[in-house]
Design an enzyme around this catalytic site. Sequence first.
Site, short mmCIF file in Angstrom:
data_model
loop_
_atom_site.label_atom_id
_atom_site.label_comp_id
_atom_site.label_asym_id
_atom_site.label_seq_id
_atom_site.Cartn_x
_atom_site.Cartn_y
_atom_site.Cartn_z
N ASP A 1 2.99 45.31 47.49
CA ASP A 1 2.01 46.39 47.65
C ASP A 1 1.95 46.77 49.13
O ASP A 1 2.60 46.15 49.96
CB ASP A 1 0.65 45.96 47.08
N GLY B 1 -0.71 46.80 51.13
CA GLY B 1 -1.77 46.18 51.91
C GLY B 1 -3.05 47.00 51.91
O GLY B 1 -4.11 46.51 52.29
N GLY B 2 -2.95 48.24 51.46
CA GLY B 2 -4.12 49.12 51.49
C GLY B 2 -5.29 48.57 50.68
O GLY B 2 -6.42 48.49 51.17
N GLN C 1 -3.67 59.05 43.86
CA GLN C 1 -5.10 58.71 43.91
C GLN C 1 -5.92 59.85 43.32
O GLN C 1 -5.37 60.76 42.72
CB GLN C 1 -5.51 58.37 45.35
N ASP D 1 0.94 45.31 36.78
CA ASP D 1 0.69 44.03 37.44
C ASP D 1 -0.78 43.74 37.26
O ASP D 1 -1.60 44.66 37.18
CB ASP D 1 0.99 44.10 38.95
N CYS E 1 2.49 30.99 19.31
CA CYS E 1 3.09 31.15 20.64
C CYS E 1 4.24 30.16 20.85
O CYS E 1 4.16 29.00 20.45
CB CYS E 1 2.01 30.95 21.70
N CYS F 1 5.44 29.27 23.89
CA CYS F 1 5.47 28.88 25.31
C CYS F 1 5.57 27.35 25.45
O CYS F 1 5.30 26.61 24.51
CB CYS F 1 4.25 29.41 26.03
N CYS G 1 2.23 25.60 24.40
CA CYS G 1 1.91 25.58 22.97
C CYS G 1 2.91 24.74 22.17
O CYS G 1 2.56 24.21 21.11
CB CYS G 1 1.87 27.00 22.41
N HIS H 1 0.99 29.33 29.71
CA HIS H 1 0.70 29.99 28.44
C HIS H 1 0.33 31.47 28.65
O HIS H 1 0.87 32.35 27.98
CB HIS H 1 -0.43 29.29 27.67
ZN LIG Z 1 1.41 29.38 24.50
#
Ligand SMILES: [Zn+2]
Length: 386
Positions: A93, A95-96, A202, A279, A317, A319, A322, A348
């Site tokens: 980014d 920095g603003g 903006q 993000d 899930c 992951c 999990c 997760h």
């Molecule tokens: Zn998970």
Amino acid sequence: MSARFEFELIATSGGARRGRLRLAHGDVETPAFMPVGTRAAIKGVTLADVEALGADITLANTYHLHLRPGDDLIARAGGLHRFMSWPRPILTDSGGYQVFSLAERRKLSEDGVTFQSHLDGRALVLSPESAVDIQWRLGADVAMMFDECPSWPAAHDAAEAAMARTVRWAQRGRDRFLALSEGRVTDLPASNPGQAQFGIIQGSTFKDLRDRSVAGTVAVGFEAYAIGGLSVGEPTEDMYAVTAHTAAQLPADRPRYLMGAGMPDDLVESVARGIDLFDCVLPTRNARNGQLFTRTGPIAIKNARYAEDPLPPDPDCGCPTCRRYSRAYLRHLFMAGEMTAATLNTLHNLYFYLDTMRGIRKAIEFGTFDSFRKTFLETYSRRPSA
Ligand SMILES: [Zn+2]
């Protein structure tokens, strides 16, 4: 345009777009979620973990890295990719946002922002040009232009002044960026000569200001464009309306990035409105607070109801958390204040976000995004289960 930057639109489904963004350090399959590594670290997990979870790109914060350890030091270390040992694309980014939300005693002028570091009180200046220089030293694949981020709610005249200044800053930042990337200025080390630069739209929640911001910023000309100043406290329906209104006016052959959003359902709804990049700190921050995202909505792992629950956080899930651990064990780790609680919860949540994006991409490819969206919204409840 940056030599390494390409964006290919592979499929569309309604307003949703499936694309591939080619950056200096690799491809990003879009729509994509970028895990936030504020200080060149994704809190609670290693970058090897994040790579294994399948993230194509991460985000790092210019303001924080400029203050500590310093972009000069990172440039001497060979740039951010080498310094943090992350071989895939990085977006920084400008920095603003942090200057406006974190810095102390800031003073805004046409030239830029003078502020005191929130770490040690040092007086520093961030301008459209210096934000380019800092990101050039860091060597991100995508650098963001420096913008003024008004807080929400903003009055129309205040939002208008900030938007107009941001457009003027866009030209200054682009001029500096082109001078560096075209080799006309060579006094800075180039750790990533293939860097691209994105402009930022903006205008708060005012559609007339968004229109003017799009016109002015696209006229300056960037590799791609982001929608800033949303997800800052405005009602969700305003965010969706401004996102749809703004995205529709941005060039179709460039990726569109909605900064700072959002909840899992915000991702699905914003993809439907033509957004390609996201993000957000929610998956990582909420993990550390014991909130786990699941297909049916977030759960608070500290809740007593999970004390003897043998199920994984989300039975659907795949992951690493999990596949191996129960809600009972994760609750115990959290209540005992064990470090691994943050790690396992973060793994997760990041997987959940990245997997949601994989599902979105697949649905757009198959032309079934509408039914994916409908099922997702019917299943997912924003309200944490008690
Ligand atoms: Zn998970």
